[in-house]
Design an enzyme around this catalytic site. Structure first.
Site, PDB file in Angstrom:
ATOM      1  N   ASP A  82       0.842  -1.208   0.000  1.00 48.25           N
ATOM      2  CA  ASP A  82       0.000   0.000   0.000  1.00 48.25           C
ATOM      3  C   ASP A  82       0.870   1.248   0.000  1.00 48.25           C
ATOM      4  OD1 ASP A  82       0.835  -0.711   2.673  1.00 48.25           O
ATOM      5  OD2 ASP A  82      -0.581   0.757   3.468  1.00 48.25           O
ATOM      6  N   GLU A 179       0.096  -1.363   5.515  1.00 53.08           N
ATOM      7  CA  GLU A 179       1.126  -0.963   6.484  1.00 53.08           C
ATOM      8  C   GLU A 179       0.915   0.471   6.936  1.00 53.08           C
ATOM      9  OE1 GLU A 179       4.946   0.709   7.970  1.00 53.08           O
ATOM     10  OE2 GLU A 179       3.732   1.389   6.301  1.00 53.08           O
TER      11      GLU A 179
HETATM   12 ZN   LIG Z   1       6.589   2.337   4.306  1.00 54.12          ZN
END
Ligand SMILES: [Zn+2]
Length: 416
Positions: A82, A179
């Protein structure tokens, strides 16, 4: 165009921002499945083993050891798919430009303002004069955080395939979603992943290395008041919002994020709302030293007790939970010290000086390390992450593939 650069540009072109508003689903956005499929397809094309994309957009695979290294522990690498949600991230139009020094015009931002890079803001640009940079057209972030890491990992496999004589142990690779919204690779099946130890590749400037993170806890504060007409409130009213404010004032003012840096810890008032009847607040506590986190928890409990003594028992309720712990508690154990030593040696062998940064936050590794996959964080080579000024020097992308090649070579022999 080098292999790693071609992959990097292609990955950046696939928008994959995560979204904290839909964090109850993993992945939080459907677009992360798109990048997961692109990466998985590349891994299959290279001949990686066990390539899988699961229902949460986790991509995992294995790469067999070179001849003679089959018995050695499996080395793991983990990157995230992401990109940050705090800036514009769709569409992404990466461009490769030559940097001639001075100010570089990248384009015009969605807000109509010019987007430029300048050595005044990024002094490291001075050493990149004459080299190529990957930037966008100014309308979005680039996503080098962490697609630089992803591209470097896949390019490493491509290199190992091209050069089967290069020594390396069995490798396990994971490309994980969400994340940026703190999901922390929580759904990675570590048993199937099967790595004994390894690295996340999600640091910024080339040479950055991180094995220290914060210890983290969160505190929920709830205040119960007694609402009475203000004209007849004397001796009867208990204002819940007042209770929260008194509590807050008992916390040390200097220990706030805006006054701290380096190894300083803090209390952060993340949110508060309330009326006379009910009020609530949420805090986070951060410190590299767990003893200091415990001290802050005790201080919060004492503050709540004092407010309760003043305003009535049960006015304030305080609930504190641990969130994650300092990576160093695992990585610095003697049996894991090779993670630091080998990283330093691999950087040095490629002419890169290692800079250790105590991270003022957590990494995917802070959770993974405590779940049984000790891992420190290597640089990916991105700058100005999470914004339209993000850039990735091509030379650093390429150098990181050399660093990874050297590093896996060091794990093709038993660790002392
Ligand atoms: Zn990162």
């Amino acid at each position: 165009m080098s292999d790693v650069l071609e992959r990097f540009v292609r990955y950046c072109e696939v928008p994959s921002q995560s979204n904290p508003q839909t964090a109850d689903h993993v992945p939080s956005t459907q677009s992360q499945f798109k990048i997961a499929e692109v990466v998985a397809e590349d891994l299959r094309a290279l001949g990686a083993e066990d390539v899988s994309v699961d229902e949460h957009a986790y991509v995992t695979c294995h790469w067999p050891a070179s001849v003679g290294a089959e018995e050695l522990p499996t080395l793991g690498f983990c990157c995230h798919l992401d990109t940050a949600w705090q800036s514009w991230g769709d569409p992404v139009r990466p461009r490769v430009v030559r940097y001639e020094g001075g100010e570089l015009a990248i384009g015009t931002g969605p807000d109509g303002r010019p987007v430029t890079l300048s050595p005044d803001v990024n002094p490291e640009l001075e050493r990149m004069v004459g080299g190529e940079l990957v930037v966008t057209d100014g309308t979005s972030l680039l996503g080098g955080d962490d697609k630089a890491g992803v591209a470097e990992c896949v390019a490493l496999l491509a290199r190992l395939r091209e050069n089967p004589e290069l020594p390396h142990p069995r490798l396990a690779l994971a490309f994980v979603p969400d994340e940026e919204i703190g999901h922390g690779a929580a759904l990675l099946d570590l048993e199937a992943f099967g790595a004994d130890f390894g690295y996340t590749i999600d640091g910024g400037p080339l040479g950055e290395f991180c094995y220290e993170t914060f210890n983290a806890a969160e505190a929920e504060l709830t205040a119960h008041g007694v609402s009475v007409h203000t004209g007849t409130a004397k001796g009867k009213m208990v204002n819940a919002s007042e209770a929260i404010m008194r509590f807050h004032q008992l916390l040390p003012a200097a220990e706030r994020p805006e006054f701290t840096e380096g190894y300083d810890g803090f209390f952060y008032l993340e949110r508060m709302e309330g009326s006379c009847e009910e009020a609530s607040a949420a805090y986070i506590i951060r410190d590299h030293d767990q003893a200091q986190v415990e001290r802050r928890k005790d201080l919060m409990r004492a503050a709540a007790a004092l407010v309760n003594a003043q305003m009535g028992e049960g006015t304030l309720e305080l609930a504190i939970h641990d969130q994650y712990h300092n990576l160093a508690d695992v990585v610095c154990l003697p049996e894991n010290a090779h993670l630091i030593d080998n990283a330093r040696a691999a950087y040095a062998a490629c002419g890169v000086e290692m800079t250790c940064v105590p991270m003022r936050g957590g990494t995917d590794g802070s959770q993974l390390s405590f779940r049984g996959f000790p891992c420190a964080n290597l640089s990916a080579g991105y700058y100005n992450a999470h914004g339209v000024r993000e850039f990735v020097p091509v030379a650093e992308l390429e150098r990181m593939v050399d660093v990874l090649q050297d590093l896996v070579g060091r794990y093709a022999r038993p660790q002392a």
